[in-house]
Design a protein around this motif. Structure first.
Motif, PDB file in Angstrom:
ATOM      1  N   ARG A  16      14.169   4.519   3.541  1.00  0.00           N
ATOM      2  CA  ARG A  16      13.873   3.124   3.217  1.00  0.00           C
ATOM      3  C   ARG A  16      14.827   2.592   2.163  1.00  0.00           C
ATOM      4  O   ARG A  16      15.489   3.354   1.463  1.00  0.00           O
ATOM      5  CB  ARG A  16      12.453   3.052   2.701  1.00  0.00           C
ATOM      6  N   LEU A  18      14.302   0.498  -1.270  1.00  0.00           N
ATOM      7  CA  LEU A  18      13.246   0.039  -2.177  1.00  0.00           C
ATOM      8  C   LEU A  18      13.814  -1.117  -2.988  1.00  0.00           C
ATOM      9  O   LEU A  18      14.735  -0.924  -3.790  1.00  0.00           O
ATOM     10  CB  LEU A  18      12.723   1.139  -3.090  1.00  0.00           C
ATOM     11  N   LEU A  20      13.214  -4.165  -5.559  1.00  0.00           N
ATOM     12  CA  LEU A  20      12.262  -4.486  -6.624  1.00  0.00           C
ATOM     13  C   LEU A  20      13.036  -5.078  -7.791  1.00  0.00           C
ATOM     14  O   LEU A  20      14.233  -4.820  -7.951  1.00  0.00           O
ATOM     15  CB  LEU A  20      11.564  -3.185  -7.046  1.00  0.00           C
ATOM     16  N   THR A  56       7.353   8.265  -9.474  1.00  0.00           N
ATOM     17  CA  THR A  56       7.315   8.282 -10.922  1.00  0.00           C
ATOM     18  C   THR A  56       6.188   9.264 -11.272  1.00  0.00           C
ATOM     19  O   THR A  56       5.200   9.358 -10.544  1.00  0.00           O
ATOM     20  CB  THR A  56       7.059   6.870 -11.495  1.00  0.00           C
ATOM     21  N   TYR A  64       4.127   8.645  -5.579  1.00  0.00           N
ATOM     22  CA  TYR A  64       5.242   8.504  -4.632  1.00  0.00           C
ATOM     23  C   TYR A  64       5.342   7.099  -4.054  1.00  0.00           C
ATOM     24  O   TYR A  64       4.331   6.486  -3.714  1.00  0.00           O
ATOM     25  CB  TYR A  64       5.054   9.463  -3.458  1.00  0.00           C
ATOM     26  N   ALA A  65       6.576   6.641  -3.903  1.00  0.00           N
ATOM     27  CA  ALA A  65       6.842   5.433  -3.119  1.00  0.00           C
ATOM     28  C   ALA A  65       6.987   5.813  -1.651  1.00  0.00           C
ATOM     29  O   ALA A  65       6.551   5.089  -0.752  1.00  0.00           O
ATOM     30  CB  ALA A  65       8.111   4.745  -3.616  1.00  0.00           C
ATOM     31  N   MET A 133      -2.306   0.421 -14.981  1.00  0.00           N
ATOM     32  CA  MET A 133      -1.536   0.612 -13.748  1.00  0.00           C
ATOM     33  C   MET A 133      -2.386   0.216 -12.554  1.00  0.00           C
ATOM     34  O   MET A 133      -2.986   1.064 -11.892  1.00  0.00           O
ATOM     35  CB  MET A 133      -1.151   2.086 -13.642  1.00  0.00           C
ATOM     36  N   PRO A 134      -2.510  -1.074 -12.275  1.00  0.00           N
ATOM     37  CA  PRO A 134      -3.377  -1.490 -11.165  1.00  0.00           C
ATOM     38  C   PRO A 134      -2.874  -0.983  -9.817  1.00  0.00           C
ATOM     39  O   PRO A 134      -1.699  -0.617  -9.693  1.00  0.00           O
ATOM     40  CB  PRO A 134      -3.321  -3.025 -11.233  1.00  0.00           C
ATOM     41  N   ASN A 170       7.863  -6.235   5.112  1.00  0.00           N
ATOM     42  CA  ASN A 170       6.705  -6.645   4.290  1.00  0.00           C
ATOM     43  C   ASN A 170       5.852  -7.644   5.069  1.00  0.00           C
ATOM     44  O   ASN A 170       5.699  -7.514   6.267  1.00  0.00           O
ATOM     45  CB  ASN A 170       7.205  -7.195   2.940  1.00  0.00           C
ATOM     46  N   ASP A 268      15.478  -9.596  -7.373  1.00  0.00           N
ATOM     47  CA  ASP A 268      15.070  -8.497  -6.503  1.00  0.00           C
ATOM     48  C   ASP A 268      16.346  -7.806  -6.042  1.00  0.00           C
ATOM     49  O   ASP A 268      17.239  -8.481  -5.504  1.00  0.00           O
ATOM     50  CB  ASP A 268      14.366  -9.113  -5.274  1.00  0.00           C
TER      51      ASP A 268
HETATM   52  C1  LIG Z   1       7.058  -2.236  -5.152  1.00  0.00           C
HETATM   53  C2  LIG Z   1       7.180  -1.009  -4.268  1.00  0.00           C
HETATM   54  C3  LIG Z   1       7.350  -1.432  -2.822  1.00  0.00           C
HETATM   55  C4  LIG Z   1       8.699  -2.015  -2.613  1.00  0.00           C
HETATM   56  C5  LIG Z   1       8.545  -3.430  -2.243  1.00  0.00           C
HETATM   57  O1  LIG Z   1       8.093  -3.752  -1.166  1.00  0.00           O
HETATM   58  N1  LIG Z   1       8.890  -4.300  -3.213  1.00  0.00           N
HETATM   59  C6  LIG Z   1       8.779  -5.705  -3.071  1.00  0.00           C
HETATM   60  C7  LIG Z   1       8.566  -6.380  -4.409  1.00  0.00           C
HETATM   61  S1  LIG Z   1       8.359  -8.056  -4.091  1.00  0.00           S
HETATM   62  O2  LIG Z   1       7.267  -8.221  -3.143  1.00  0.00           O
HETATM   63  O3  LIG Z   1       9.607  -8.564  -3.570  1.00  0.00           O
HETATM   64  O4  LIG Z   1       8.028  -8.666  -5.401  1.00  0.00           O
HETATM   65  C8  LIG Z   1       5.963  -0.113  -4.384  1.00  0.00           C
HETATM   66  C9  LIG Z   1       6.037   1.082  -3.388  1.00  0.00           C
HETATM   67  C10 LIG Z   1       5.249   2.204  -4.036  1.00  0.00           C
HETATM   68  C11 LIG Z   1       4.653   1.590  -5.301  1.00  0.00           C
HETATM   69  C12 LIG Z   1       4.287   2.552  -6.423  1.00  0.00           C
HETATM   70  C13 LIG Z   1       3.332   3.620  -5.895  1.00  0.00           C
HETATM   71  O5  LIG Z   1       2.248   3.037  -5.188  1.00  0.00           O
HETATM   72  C14 LIG Z   1       2.819   4.491  -7.032  1.00  0.00           C
HETATM   73  C15 LIG Z   1       2.259   3.711  -8.224  1.00  0.00           C
HETATM   74  C16 LIG Z   1       0.881   3.144  -7.928  1.00  0.00           C
HETATM   75  C17 LIG Z   1       0.305   2.432  -9.139  1.00  0.00           C
HETATM   76  O6  LIG Z   1      -0.958   1.916  -8.776  1.00  0.00           O
HETATM   77  C18 LIG Z   1       1.232   1.298  -9.529  1.00  0.00           C
HETATM   78  C19 LIG Z   1       2.593   1.857  -9.872  1.00  0.00           C
HETATM   79  C20 LIG Z   1       3.237   2.654  -8.721  1.00  0.00           C
HETATM   80  C21 LIG Z   1       4.453   3.350  -9.334  1.00  0.00           C
HETATM   81  C22 LIG Z   1       3.657   1.734  -7.569  1.00  0.00           C
HETATM   82  C23 LIG Z   1       4.675   0.669  -8.046  1.00  0.00           C
HETATM   83  C24 LIG Z   1       5.147  -0.248  -6.899  1.00  0.00           C
HETATM   84  O7  LIG Z   1       4.080  -1.015  -6.409  1.00  0.00           O
HETATM   85  C25 LIG Z   1       5.723   0.598  -5.738  1.00  0.00           C
HETATM   86  C26 LIG Z   1       7.005   1.227  -6.227  1.00  0.00           C
END
Ligand SMILES: C[C@H](CCC(=O)NCCS(=O)(=O)O)[C@H]1CC[C@H]2[C@@H]3[C@H](O)C[C@@H]4C[C@H](O)CC[C@]4(C)[C@H]3C[C@H](O)[C@]12C
Length: 322
Positions: A16, A18, A20, A56, A64-65, A133-134, A170, A268
């Motif tokens: 993938r 990622l 962000l 993380t 995990y992502a 950490m919601p 998404n 982003d």
């Molecule tokens: C944001 C990530 C997905 C990538 C994505 O689609 N980003 C789009 C952002 S946006 O729409 O354009 O704003 C997601 C994938 C996995 C997620 C992580 C994982 O679920 C693991 C933890 C879960 C915790 O609840 C929150 C932190 C976190 C560490 C998450 C942070 C974040 O939400 C991640 C990294």
């Protein structure tokens, strides 16, 4: 936004982009078989399949992502901010936080069939991992190379879709992307023939058969672009060629800093891209600032053990001075 891709040549490859606006403390993390995986509401897994992915580590736990286990089962979470609802699933189901889904399914399942069976009886809780950490609003891409499934936690329940395309982005929910893709059936890697009845007109360059392929970074456009490049991919049948091609396909949907501004005024960008080989278990990745492809082997020795193995992401290599 993010894009997940399933791509099969000599073997399945999963991975993938990622995308962000911030780093989330990501590093490559191997969870070996005897690392005790504890859960909020179900008994711990003292022994389970080993997994490798980007995570993380918080409070000693791998968040995990995306990851793949030693059996070649892949699961990735992608942002699904408008539609995701927790709690979700049967009230009498096995209760997991959304961040527990990857360790649980990859820890206990060998195949996508088994993971789907589990998903049918899972309840996703709305319990934060830590108070600050919601739960992330996600949907998931699941594959073992033979079967690929999309899981979406909706107000109506956990929706499971067979995915014949092997691409996930998404919002909006998956059925939209499938229907939308049908609008691009006319695109071709070949030059167009005259169908207008104007024989004196000819294509004036290569690539004109795909005129109309959407070029923006919206989820729907990235979906179509990734599907087009995947289906029209021509690639040698070994790991080096496949991984290289995989990253080229992901590059077509990557975000360049400055092109996508969030409503908070942040950029982003594609923080990292990864490609995991089901045949060798190797986790390949490149970062926005790192440039080159790095890899972490998922060797037999690394699968045993009881402590997490963490590999910080490689910086850009120093130039070689001649
Ligand atoms: C944001 C990530 C997905 C990538 C994505 O689609 N980003 C789009 C952002 S946006 O729409 O354009 O704003 C997601 C994938 C996995 C997620 C992580 C994982 O679920 C693991 C933890 C879960 C915790 O609840 C929150 C932190 C976190 C560490 C998450 C942070 C974040 O939400 C991640 C990294």
């Amino acid at each position: 936004m993010c894009t997940s891709l399933i791509f099969t040549t000599d073997a399945p490859y999963f991975g993938r982009n990622l995308d962000l606006e911030y780093d989330f403390g990501q590093q490559v993390v191997i969870t070996p078989r005897r690392f005790p995986l504890t859960f909020k509401a179900v008994p711990p897994l003292e022994r389970h399949y080993a997994m490798i992915g980007m995570a993380t580590v918080a409070a000693g736990w791998p968040l995990y992502a995306e990851a793949m286990n030693e059996k070649g089962l892949y699961l990735a979470g992608l942002n699904f901010p408008h539609s995701a609802r927790y709690p979700c699933g049967r009230e009498d189901g096995l209760s997991l936080g959304p961040y527990e889904l990857i360790p649980w399914l990859l820890g206990t399942c060998e195949t996508a069939d088994q993971a789907v069976e589990q998903l049918r009886r899972i309840r996703l809780l709305d319990v934060p991992f830590l108070p600050d950490m919601p739960c992330a609003p996600l949907h998931w891409h699941l594959s073992d190379g033979k079967r690929t499934v999309v899981a979406e936690p909706m107000a109506e329940g956990l929706r499971l879709y067979e995915d014949p395309v092997g691409v996930l982005t998404n919002e909006p929910p998956f059925p939209f992307h499938q229907a939308n893709l049908s609008q691009y059936l006319g695109l071709s890697s070949a030059n167009p023939e005259d169908r207008m009845g104007a024989p004196e007109l000819k294509p004036f360059g290569q690539g004109m058969g795909a005129l109309g392929l959407p070029g923006d970074c919206s989820p729907a456009s990235r979906y179509v672009r990734a599907a087009f490049h995947k289906w029209n991919s021509v690639c040698g049948g070994n790991e080096g060629a496949s991984v290289s091609q995989f990253f080229h396909i992901l590059d077509t949907v990557a975000m360049v800093r400055g092109a996508v501004r969030t409503s908070e005024g942040k950029w982003d960008v594609t923080r990292y891209s990864c490609c995991i080989s089901a045949a060798t278990g190797a986790y390949y990745y490149k970062t926005y600032d790192g440039g080159t492809v790095s890899g972490v082997a998922f060797s037999r020795e690394r699968r045993e053990g009881s402590a997490l193995a963490c590999y910080p992401l490689e910086p850009m290599p120093e130039p070689r001075l001649l």
